[in-house]
Each structure stands twice: as structure tokens, then as C-alpha cells.
Design an enzyme around this catalytic site. Structure first.
Site, PDB file in Angstrom:
ATOM      1  CB  CYS A  18      -0.938   0.036   1.208  1.00  0.00           C
ATOM      2  SG  CYS A  18      -2.120  -1.322   1.285  1.00  0.00           S
ATOM      3  CB  SER A  20       6.648   1.159   0.924  1.00  0.00           C
ATOM      4  OG  SER A  20       6.243  -0.181   0.833  1.00  0.00           O
TER       5      SER A  20
HETATM    6  C1  WE7 Z   1      -1.816  -5.790   6.588  1.00  0.00           C
HETATM    7  C2  WE7 Z   1      -1.710  -4.409   6.431  1.00  0.00           C
HETATM    8  C3  WE7 Z   1      -1.177  -3.907   5.235  1.00  0.00           C
HETATM    9  C4  WE7 Z   1      -2.512  -4.838   8.364  1.00  0.00           C
HETATM   10  N1  WE7 Z   1      -0.789  -4.764   4.262  1.00  0.00           N
HETATM   11  N2  WE7 Z   1      -1.416  -6.606   5.595  1.00  0.00           N
HETATM   12 CL1  WE7 Z   1      -2.897  -9.601   7.815  1.00  0.00          CL
HETATM   13  C5  WE7 Z   1      -1.247  -9.270   7.903  1.00  0.00           C
HETATM   14  C6  WE7 Z   1      -0.515  -9.773   8.980  1.00  0.00           C
HETATM   15  C7  WE7 Z   1       0.850  -9.506   9.063  1.00  0.00           C
HETATM   16  C8  WE7 Z   1       1.461  -8.763   8.089  1.00  0.00           C
HETATM   17  C9  WE7 Z   1       0.694  -8.279   7.023  1.00  0.00           C
HETATM   18 CL2  WE7 Z   1       1.503  -7.353   5.858  1.00  0.00          CL
HETATM   19  C10 WE7 Z   1      -0.676  -8.531   6.897  1.00  0.00           C
HETATM   20  C11 WE7 Z   1      -1.501  -8.049   5.749  1.00  0.00           C
HETATM   21  C12 WE7 Z   1      -0.916  -6.075   4.458  1.00  0.00           C
HETATM   22  N3  WE7 Z   1      -1.027  -2.584   5.042  1.00  0.00           N
HETATM   23  N4  WE7 Z   1      -2.152  -3.817   7.552  1.00  0.00           N
HETATM   24  N5  WE7 Z   1      -2.332  -6.025   7.780  1.00  0.00           N
HETATM   25  C13 WE7 Z   1      -2.994  -4.613   9.697  1.00  0.00           C
HETATM   26  C14 WE7 Z   1      -3.514  -3.356  10.018  1.00  0.00           C
HETATM   27  C15 WE7 Z   1      -4.007  -3.096  11.288  1.00  0.00           C
HETATM   28  C16 WE7 Z   1      -3.999  -4.064  12.274  1.00  0.00           C
HETATM   29  C17 WE7 Z   1      -3.486  -5.318  11.976  1.00  0.00           C
HETATM   30  C18 WE7 Z   1      -2.995  -5.602  10.697  1.00  0.00           C
HETATM   31  C19 WE7 Z   1      -2.460  -6.987  10.447  1.00  0.00           C
END
Ligand code: WE7
Length: 158
Positions: A18, A20
Site C-alpha cells: 500500500c 511504500s
Molecule cells: C496488513 C496491512 C497492510 C494490516 N498490508 N497486511 Cl494480515 C497481515 C498480517 C501480518 C502482516 C501483514 Cl503485511 C498482513 C496483511 C498487508 N497494510 N495492515 N495487515 C494490519 C492493520 C491493522 C492491524 C493489523 C494488521 C495486520
């Protein structure tokens, strides 16, 4: 003769799908517009390995497209080598910053200055919030923050 790339920046967020990739596309466009392409190595990466290989979020792509920008970036995780090669790692929020600094502290000869991209905002909006659970307008806010910050960051290098 073209100058060798002598400046480098890696834009970093949680998943590299998103915020970066938007920052990377915005900064690359500014660098191209100023004819400085051959001076800069520019890329983006993730703190997490969750999305490795994925294209940016559809909402990020449509936000960029709305502003006439495109990207073919695929998500990648920040590596140990990145800390040795990049001049700057510019990240989006305090969680990114904490994690990158924690990793950087363990790497001898860490070259990268690890900073918040928002620290360059002339409007002083320090944190670029995660729009993942947000709406299109949150992606637009990210884009506008990235644009202000990237312009101001690039102006550091006359
Ligand atoms: C995101 C995210 C974002 C949240 N892009 N994900 Cl589920 C999950 C779990 C660990 C790492 C990642 Cl990257 C992701 C999927 C991808 N911008 N933002 N998850 C996010 C936002 C608020 C509270 C919790 C999470 C996991």
C-alpha cells in the site's frame, strides 16, 4: 556521460503493498521529471514477509493511476543487505521505525539512515497511516503525504 547512481533510498511499510509502493512511484516520478534518474537507486520493501511477490493493493494501483503513475513492483521484504547498501530507509509509522531500527542495530556497518518519511512533511504530518482497512480517500491521503514528503526529501540534494 551519465553519472553513476550515487544516492539511494528504500521506502518501507508493513507489507509493501500500500504505502511504500505509492511512495516509491511518487519519488521515482519526481526524479524522472527532474532528469536525475541516473543518480538514484530507488526501491521499496516490507518489514513483514506476508505479501512477498504480490502486486500492490488494487486501491493503491488505482490511486497511482488516477495521478498518471504506474508501477510493476512486487512486494519484497527488507534484507540485511539493504541495511548495507541504502543511504536512506524511509518508513511510514512508528511500528515500522521501531522494527527497522531494531534490525539495523544488529547489523555491523549499517549504512542506512532510518527515518520516518513524514519527518520531511512541510505540513508536519509525521505519520503516514496504514490505509489497509481504510477507504479510497485514505489512499489519496497517503498519496498526498508521500508527494509532499518526497518533494521535500529530494530538495535536500541540490
Ligand atoms: C496488513 C496491512 C497492510 C494490516 N498490508 N497486511 Cl494480515 C497481515 C498480517 C501480518 C502482516 C501483514 Cl503485511 C498482513 C496483511 C498487508 N497494510 N495492515 N495487515 C494490519 C492493520 C491493522 C492491524 C493489523 C494488521 C495486520
Amino acid at each position: 556521460m551519465a553519472a553513476a547512481e550515487n544516492k539511494s533510498v528504500l521506502f518501507v511499510c508493513l507489507g509493501n503493498i500500500c504505502r511504500s509502493p505509492i511512495a516509491e512511484a511518487v519519488f521515482r516520478n519526481l526524479v524522472v521529471e527532474k532528469g536525475l534518474t541516473n543518480q538514484w537507486m530507488i526501491d521499496s520493501g516490507a518489514v513483514s514477509d506476508w505479501n512477498v511477490g504480490s502486486s500492490p493493493d488494487a486501491r493503491a494501483l488505482s490511486c497511482l493511476r488516477r495521478h498518471g503513475l504506474e508501477t510493476t513492483h512486487k512486494a519484497q521484504q527488507v534484507t540485511k543487505d539493504d541495511f548495507l547498501s541504502y543511504d536512506y530507509m524511509l518508513c511510514m509509522d512508528e511500528s515500522n521505525l521501531r522494527e527497522l531500527k531494531r534490525r539495523g542495530d544488529k547489523i555491523p556497518n549499517c549504512k542506512s539512515k532510518i527515518e520516518l518519511l513524514g519527518s520531511y512533511d512541510p505540513q508536519k504530518c509525521l505519520i503516514i497511516e496504514d490505509p489497509y482497512y481504510g477507504k479510497d480517500e485514505d489512499f489519496e491521503t497517503v498519496y498526498q503525504q508521500c508527494l509532499r514528503c518526497c518533494k521535500s526529501f529530494l530538495e535536500k540534494f541540490p
